[in-house]
Design a protein around this motif. Structure first.
Motif, PDB file in Angstrom:
ATOM      1  N   PRO A  33       0.835  -1.202   0.000  1.00 22.93           N
ATOM      2  CA  PRO A  33       0.000   0.000   0.000  1.00 22.93           C
ATOM      3  C   PRO A  33       0.875   1.259   0.000  1.00 22.93           C
ATOM      4  O   PRO A  33       1.923   1.287   0.647  1.00 22.93           O
ATOM      5  CB  PRO A  33      -0.787  -0.101   1.302  1.00 22.93           C
ATOM      6  CG  PRO A  33      -0.724  -1.542   1.684  1.00 22.93           C
ATOM      7  CD  PRO A  33       0.589  -2.044   1.146  1.00 22.93           C
ATOM      8  N   ARG A  34       0.449   2.256  -0.727  1.00 24.79           N
ATOM      9  CA  ARG A  34       1.168   3.520  -0.841  1.00 24.79           C
ATOM     10  C   ARG A  34       0.388   4.632  -0.155  1.00 24.79           C
ATOM     11  O   ARG A  34      -0.845   4.613  -0.114  1.00 24.79           O
ATOM     12  CB  ARG A  34       1.358   3.885  -2.313  1.00 24.79           C
ATOM     13  CG  ARG A  34       2.210   2.909  -3.068  1.00 24.79           C
ATOM     14  CD  ARG A  34       3.557   3.479  -3.299  1.00 24.79           C
ATOM     15  NE  ARG A  34       4.444   2.499  -3.902  1.00 24.79           N
ATOM     16  CZ  ARG A  34       5.733   2.506  -3.725  1.00 24.79           C
ATOM     17  NH1 ARG A  34       6.292   3.421  -2.978  1.00 24.79           N
ATOM     18  NH2 ARG A  34       6.489   1.607  -4.287  1.00 24.79           N
ATOM     19  N   VAL A  35       1.104   5.619   0.352  1.00 25.05           N
ATOM     20  CA  VAL A  35       0.486   6.789   0.964  1.00 25.05           C
ATOM     21  C   VAL A  35      -0.206   7.589  -0.132  1.00 25.05           C
ATOM     22  O   VAL A  35       0.413   7.947  -1.127  1.00 25.05           O
ATOM     23  CB  VAL A  35       1.545   7.661   1.674  1.00 25.05           C
ATOM     24  CG1 VAL A  35       0.920   8.943   2.201  1.00 25.05           C
ATOM     25  CG2 VAL A  35       2.226   6.886   2.797  1.00 25.05           C
ATOM     26  N   ASP A  37      -4.083  10.241  -0.670  1.00 26.27           N
ATOM     27  CA  ASP A  37      -5.180  10.933   0.013  1.00 26.27           C
ATOM     28  C   ASP A  37      -6.213   9.942   0.538  1.00 26.27           C
ATOM     29  O   ASP A  37      -6.603   9.008  -0.152  1.00 26.27           O
ATOM     30  CB  ASP A  37      -5.854  11.937  -0.916  1.00 26.27           C
ATOM     31  CG  ASP A  37      -5.045  13.219  -1.065  1.00 26.27           C
ATOM     32  OD1 ASP A  37      -4.005  13.360  -0.392  1.00 26.27           O
ATOM     33  OD2 ASP A  37      -5.460  14.082  -1.854  1.00 26.27           O
ATOM     34  N   GLY A  38      -6.611  10.174   1.781  1.00 26.68           N
ATOM     35  CA  GLY A  38      -7.621   9.338   2.408  1.00 26.68           C
ATOM     36  C   GLY A  38      -7.055   8.137   3.157  1.00 26.68           C
ATOM     37  O   GLY A  38      -7.785   7.472   3.878  1.00 26.68           O
ATOM     38  N   LYS A  39      -5.768   7.852   3.016  1.00 26.73           N
ATOM     39  CA  LYS A  39      -5.164   6.708   3.717  1.00 26.73           C
ATOM     40  C   LYS A  39      -4.762   7.119   5.130  1.00 26.73           C
ATOM     41  O   LYS A  39      -4.313   8.238   5.378  1.00 26.73           O
ATOM     42  CB  LYS A  39      -3.912   6.204   2.996  1.00 26.73           C
ATOM     43  CG  LYS A  39      -4.161   5.712   1.601  1.00 26.73           C
ATOM     44  CD  LYS A  39      -4.909   4.418   1.619  1.00 26.73           C
ATOM     45  CE  LYS A  39      -5.049   3.912   0.191  1.00 26.73           C
ATOM     46  NZ  LYS A  39      -5.814   2.721   0.098  1.00 26.73           N
ATOM     47  N   GLN A  40      -4.902   6.182   6.053  1.00 30.09           N
ATOM     48  CA  GLN A  40      -4.423   6.383   7.415  1.00 30.09           C
ATOM     49  C   GLN A  40      -2.981   5.889   7.444  1.00 30.09           C
ATOM     50  O   GLN A  40      -2.709   4.745   7.059  1.00 30.09           O
ATOM     51  CB  GLN A  40      -5.278   5.614   8.407  1.00 30.09           C
ATOM     52  CG  GLN A  40      -4.933   5.947   9.840  1.00 30.09           C
ATOM     53  CD  GLN A  40      -5.904   5.306  10.800  1.00 30.09           C
ATOM     54  OE1 GLN A  40      -6.251   4.142  10.668  1.00 30.09           O
ATOM     55  NE2 GLN A  40      -6.339   6.064  11.783  1.00 30.09           N
ATOM     56  N   ILE A  86       4.963   1.176   2.940  1.00 29.57           N
ATOM     57  CA  ILE A  86       5.380   0.624   4.232  1.00 29.57           C
ATOM     58  C   ILE A  86       6.856   0.235   4.149  1.00 29.57           C
ATOM     59  O   ILE A  86       7.294  -0.401   3.201  1.00 29.57           O
ATOM     60  CB  ILE A  86       4.523  -0.601   4.602  1.00 29.57           C
ATOM     61  CG1 ILE A  86       3.070  -0.181   4.797  1.00 29.57           C
ATOM     62  CG2 ILE A  86       5.059  -1.281   5.862  1.00 29.57           C
ATOM     63  CD1 ILE A  86       2.099  -1.330   4.962  1.00 29.57           C
ATOM     64  N   GLY A  87       7.617   0.661   5.155  1.00 33.00           N
ATOM     65  CA  GLY A  87       9.045   0.363   5.209  1.00 33.00           C
ATOM     66  C   GLY A  87       9.924   1.442   4.618  1.00 33.00           C
ATOM     67  O   GLY A  87      11.121   1.482   4.876  1.00 33.00           O
ATOM     68  N   ARG A 172      -3.137   2.213   5.533  1.00 33.77           N
ATOM     69  CA  ARG A 172      -4.404   1.478   5.410  1.00 33.77           C
ATOM     70  C   ARG A 172      -5.520   2.454   5.096  1.00 33.77           C
ATOM     71  O   ARG A 172      -5.357   3.655   5.281  1.00 33.77           O
ATOM     72  CB  ARG A 172      -4.707   0.690   6.670  1.00 33.77           C
ATOM     73  CG  ARG A 172      -4.870   1.541   7.908  1.00 33.77           C
ATOM     74  CD  ARG A 172      -5.116   0.735   9.157  1.00 33.77           C
ATOM     75  NE  ARG A 172      -4.000  -0.172   9.355  1.00 33.77           N
ATOM     76  CZ  ARG A 172      -4.047  -1.260  10.090  1.00 33.77           C
ATOM     77  NH1 ARG A 172      -5.134  -1.555  10.733  1.00 33.77           N
ATOM     78  NH2 ARG A 172      -2.997  -2.015  10.223  1.00 33.77           N
ATOM     79  N   PRO A 173      -6.652   1.934   4.651  1.00 31.99           N
ATOM     80  CA  PRO A 173      -7.794   2.831   4.423  1.00 31.99           C
ATOM     81  C   PRO A 173      -8.148   3.535   5.725  1.00 31.99           C
ATOM     82  O   PRO A 173      -8.067   2.945   6.804  1.00 31.99           O
ATOM     83  CB  PRO A 173      -8.920   1.894   3.999  1.00 31.99           C
ATOM     84  CG  PRO A 173      -8.227   0.663   3.490  1.00 31.99           C
ATOM     85  CD  PRO A 173      -6.961   0.546   4.311  1.00 31.99           C
TER      86      PRO A 173
END
Length: 179
Positions: A33-35, A37-40, A86-87, A172-173
Motif C-alpha cells: 500500500p502507498r500513501v 489521500d484518504g489513507k491512514q 510501508i518500510g 491502510r484505508p
C-alpha cells in the motif's frame, strides 16, 4: 478485425486492472500500500532543527498516525509522504512556508506589565490566554521592557526550517467516521 478488436479489449482490461491497483493504493512492485489521500498512515519520526537539535522523536514509542490529505500535519511533510510505502524511509526538509509559516511581525503585542503575572516576566515564558472569541492562545514573552512586556503570538516553530527523518510503518484505508 476481430483479432485487433480483441487486442484493444485486452489492453483496456489490462489498463483497468492497473488503474484499480492504483486506486487501491498499491504499488506496481510488491503490491505494498502507498500513501495517498484518504489513507491512514502510521510513522515514526525524528524532528530536528539545523539538522542536529532534536525537538521530538517517537522512535521506539507509539507511532504517529494521521490521515493523508486531511491537513493534520504540516503541508511540507504531508506532500513528501505522498507515494511512500510501508518500510520506506526518507529525510525531509520543510521550509517555513510549508511548515509553521514565516515569523509575522504583526503577531507581536506589547502589553502593560500589570497584565502579566510577575513570575512570568522572563523572556521565553509561555503564557496561556483567551482570544475575544474564547479560543486558547499560547503567547511567549519575547521582550521585557521597563513598563511593558512584548508577547509573541507566532507558533514557536514559525520561521524555522524543519528536518524530519521518517519511516512509514503502516498504510491502510482511513477509518470511517461515525454518521
Amino acid at each position: 478485425m476481430t483479432r485487433l478488436g480483441g487486442m484493444i479489449g485486452m489492453s483496456a482490461l489490462a489498463f483497468g486492472l492497473l488503474v484499480q491497483g492504483a486506486w487501491a493504493g498499491e504499488s506496481a512492485k510488491g503490491g505494498k500500500p502507498r500513501v495517498s489521500d484518504g489513507k491512514q498512515v502510521s510513522l515514526e519520526y525524528t524532528l530536528t532543527l539545523d539538522k542536529k537539535t532534536v525537538l521530538e522523536s517517537n522512535v521506539g514509542k507509539e507511532p504517529m498516525t494521521y490521515t493523508q490529505g486531511a491537513h493534520e500535519i504540516v503541508p511540507g511533510l504531508e506532500k513528501a509522504m505522498e507515494g511512500l510505502a510501508i518500510g520506506d524511509k526518507k529525510h525531509v526538509e520543510v521550509k517555513p512556508a510549508d511548515g509553521y509559516g514565516e515569523v509575522d511581525p504583526k503577531a507581536f503585542q506589547e502589553v502593560k506589565k500589570s497584565q502579566i503575572p510577575e513570575q512570568a516576566w522572563k523572556v521565553g515564558t509561555q503564557l496561556e490566554a483567551k482570544s475575544p472569541d474564547g479560543q486558547s492562545m499560547f503567547p511567549r514573552v519575547a521582550e521585557v521592557k521597563p513598563d511593558t512586556i512584548v508577547l509573541d503570538f507566532n507558533h514557536p516553530l514559525a520561521g524555522k526550517t524543519l528536518f524530519f527523518d521518517i519511516k512509514v510503518l503502516d498504510v491502510r484505508p482511513a477509518a470511517k467516521k461515525p454518521s
